[in-house]
Design an enzyme around this catalytic site. Structure first.
Site, PDB file in Angstrom:
ATOM      1  N   CYS A 121       1.180 -10.842  13.023  1.00  0.00           N
ATOM      2  CA  CYS A 121       1.309  -9.524  12.392  1.00  0.00           C
ATOM      3  C   CYS A 121       1.728  -8.451  13.390  1.00  0.00           C
ATOM      4  CB  CYS A 121       0.003  -9.118  11.720  1.00  0.00           C
ATOM      5  SG  CYS A 121      -0.255  -9.962  10.154  1.00  0.00           S
ATOM      6  N   THR A 144       4.157 -22.562  -8.231  1.00  0.00           N
ATOM      7  CA  THR A 144       2.731 -22.479  -7.914  1.00  0.00           C
ATOM      8  C   THR A 144       1.911 -22.252  -9.186  1.00  0.00           C
ATOM      9  OG1 THR A 144       3.309 -21.503  -5.791  1.00  0.00           O
ATOM     10  CG2 THR A 144       1.029 -21.244  -6.499  1.00  0.00           C
ATOM     11  N   CYS A 200       1.588 -14.645   8.886  1.00  0.00           N
ATOM     12  CA  CYS A 200       0.269 -14.228   9.375  1.00  0.00           C
ATOM     13  C   CYS A 200      -0.691 -15.414   9.375  1.00  0.00           C
ATOM     14  CB  CYS A 200      -0.270 -13.134   8.442  1.00  0.00           C
ATOM     15  SG  CYS A 200      -2.027 -12.803   8.660  1.00  0.00           S
ATOM     16  N   HIS A 251       1.497 -25.462 -10.990  1.00  0.00           N
ATOM     17  CA  HIS A 251       0.426 -26.272 -10.380  1.00  0.00           C
ATOM     18  C   HIS A 251      -0.943 -25.789 -10.868  1.00  0.00           C
ATOM     19  CE1 HIS A 251       3.206 -28.242  -7.782  1.00  0.00           C
ATOM     20  NE2 HIS A 251       3.432 -27.220  -7.003  1.00  0.00           N
ATOM     21  N   HIS A 299       2.154 -14.119  -9.618  1.00  0.00           N
ATOM     22  CA  HIS A 299       2.360 -13.299  -8.410  1.00  0.00           C
ATOM     23  C   HIS A 299       3.765 -12.736  -8.281  1.00  0.00           C
ATOM     24  CE1 HIS A 299       3.218 -17.510  -7.420  1.00  0.00           C
ATOM     25  NE2 HIS A 299       4.243 -16.994  -6.774  1.00  0.00           N
ATOM     26  N   CYS A 337      -2.778  -9.873   7.439  1.00  0.00           N
ATOM     27  CA  CYS A 337      -4.035  -9.266   7.894  1.00  0.00           C
ATOM     28  C   CYS A 337      -3.777  -7.982   8.680  1.00  0.00           C
ATOM     29  CB  CYS A 337      -4.829 -10.257   8.741  1.00  0.00           C
ATOM     30  SG  CYS A 337      -4.192 -10.469  10.424  1.00  0.00           S
ATOM     31  N   CYS A 391       6.194 -19.167 -11.543  1.00  0.00           N
ATOM     32  CA  CYS A 391       6.663 -19.840 -10.330  1.00  0.00           C
ATOM     33  C   CYS A 391       6.086 -21.255 -10.311  1.00  0.00           C
ATOM     34  CB  CYS A 391       6.171 -19.024  -9.144  1.00  0.00           C
ATOM     35  SG  CYS A 391       6.074 -19.863  -7.579  1.00  0.00           S
TER      36      CYS A 391
HETATM   37 ZN   LIG Z   1       6.098 -17.880  -6.319  1.00  0.00          ZN
HETATM   38 ZN   LIG Z   2      -2.057 -11.430  10.485  1.00  0.00          ZN
END
Ligand SMILES: [Zn+2]
Ligand SMILES: [Zn+2]
Length: 342
Positions: free
Chosen positions: A99, A40, A107, A43, A63, A93, A38
């Site tokens: 959430c 990310t 979140c 990077h 990920h 969380c 990806c």
């Molecule tokens: Zn990604």
């Molecule tokens: Zn949360």
């Protein structure tokens, strides 16, 4: 286990051996089958400001992946050994305002797999069960590994009502192409893709986008005026994250139209709000990640119709050992999704 980690604050990565990770009571231990690269991850590989300001080393990154469950935490009830899962990257969380009001994907204490927590460029990974999506048997693990970015495209379009509308998407990387496919699937009258990369525009055309425009070769605004007889586009999706593009994108929007902002800019953006938003009475949406689990249900259902095949967006497959080659290709923008098959 073999694992691709980021352990030095310089460009590159390290392929190493790590002990099998231990899981908590609410986690799954999964055997990774396919993991996609990806933006990310690029990077992190490059170690630019975006990465160095967010990440603590060492980190097992990656990920976007699909995997098989091999061990189930004591308090996990809805997964078993042998289940195939894809990972939702945003780990909520479970307790904050968002959430507890159905907005887990934003979140306020969110952790991100492969950024704040160890990820999946490895043979095994720890996946919090709250972020595991059970894959339908008809969905391959390779497609499973791309459901996360596909979901961003689906989520972006789901803010709007594309049926019978004219949709333009700025950016024809994988998420841009997914967004264009979701617009077509949802009944858009015409879908336009914009990018400066010839390879990416060719991919957009191949995947069914009606018209592709290269701003290096024409003025996008003039083309849009020609196509819409001066009215402008009903829906504009901005995925480039390029500060120079956002005004051009906004100019193509018709009065009363909808604009979806998804691309991430490297800093504050200057935009002519009076002419592009206020006088137009435009509706502007920000979109990040995927709604849990609404977007995943929608994305999977679209694929299960058999009327949408996202597999050609995966253009290259690598073994983890060839990671340098894979990242250099990913940086070049001359590819679709790149997978590590593990
Ligand atoms: Zn990604
Ligand atoms: Zn949360």
């Amino acid at each position: 286990m073999r694992a691709l980690i980021k352990d030095k604050p310089v460009r590159g990565a390290t392929l190493t051996d790590l002990p099998l990770p231990e899981i908590g009571e609410e986690d799954l231990l999964v055997r990774v089958q396919a993991a996609a690269i990806c933006g990310t991850d690029i990077h992190i590989y490059q170690w630019n400001d975006y990465a160095s300001s967010r990440i603590r080393l060492p980190l097992l990154f990656g990920h976007e992946y699909a995997a098989e469950v091999v061990e189930v935490g004591k308090r996990v009830k809805n997964f078993r050994k042998g289940d195939r899962v894809a990972a939702e990257t945003h780990v909520p969380c479970g307790h904050c305002f968002q959430c507890t009001t159905g907005l887990q994907h934003i979140c306020r204490d969110m952790k991100i797999l492969g950024v704040h927590l160890d990820g999946a460029f490895a043979e095994y990974s720890v996946l919090p069960a709250v972020c595991a999506w059970k894959l339908d048997p008809a969905i391959s693990s390779e497609i499973g590994a791309t459901l996360e970015p596909f979901g961003i495209g689906v989520h972006a379009l789901s803010k709007t009502k594309p049926a019978g509308k004219k949709v333009i998407v700025f950016g024809c990387g994988p998420i841009g192409i997914y967004a264009q496919m979701a617009a077509r699937f949802s009944g858009a009258e015409v879908v336009i893709g914009v990018d400066v990369s010839g390879e990416r525009l060719a991919m957009a055309r191949k995947m069914g986008t009606d018209i592709v425009l290269n701003p290096k070769e024409m003025t996008v605004q003039d083309e849009v005026d020609r196509i819409t007889h001066g009215a402008g586009m009903d829906i504009v999706v901005e995925l480039t994250g390029n500060r120079g593009v956002v005004n051009d994108a906004a100019k193509t929007l018709r009065r009363g139209g909808e604009m979806v902002l998804v691309g991430l800019y490297s800093g504050p953006v200057e935009i002519d709000l009076v002419n592009n938003v206020i006088y137009k009475e435009a509706t502007v949406y920000g979109v990040t990640g995927r709604i849990m689990w609404e977007t995943w249900w929608t994305a999977q259902s679209m694929l299960l119709t058999g009327r949408m095949d996202i597999s050609p967006v995966i253009t290259h497959r690598f073994d983890l050992a060839n990671y340098d080659q894979a990242f250099v290709l990913a940086e070049s923008a001359a590819s679709g999704k790149i997978l590590f098959t593990i």
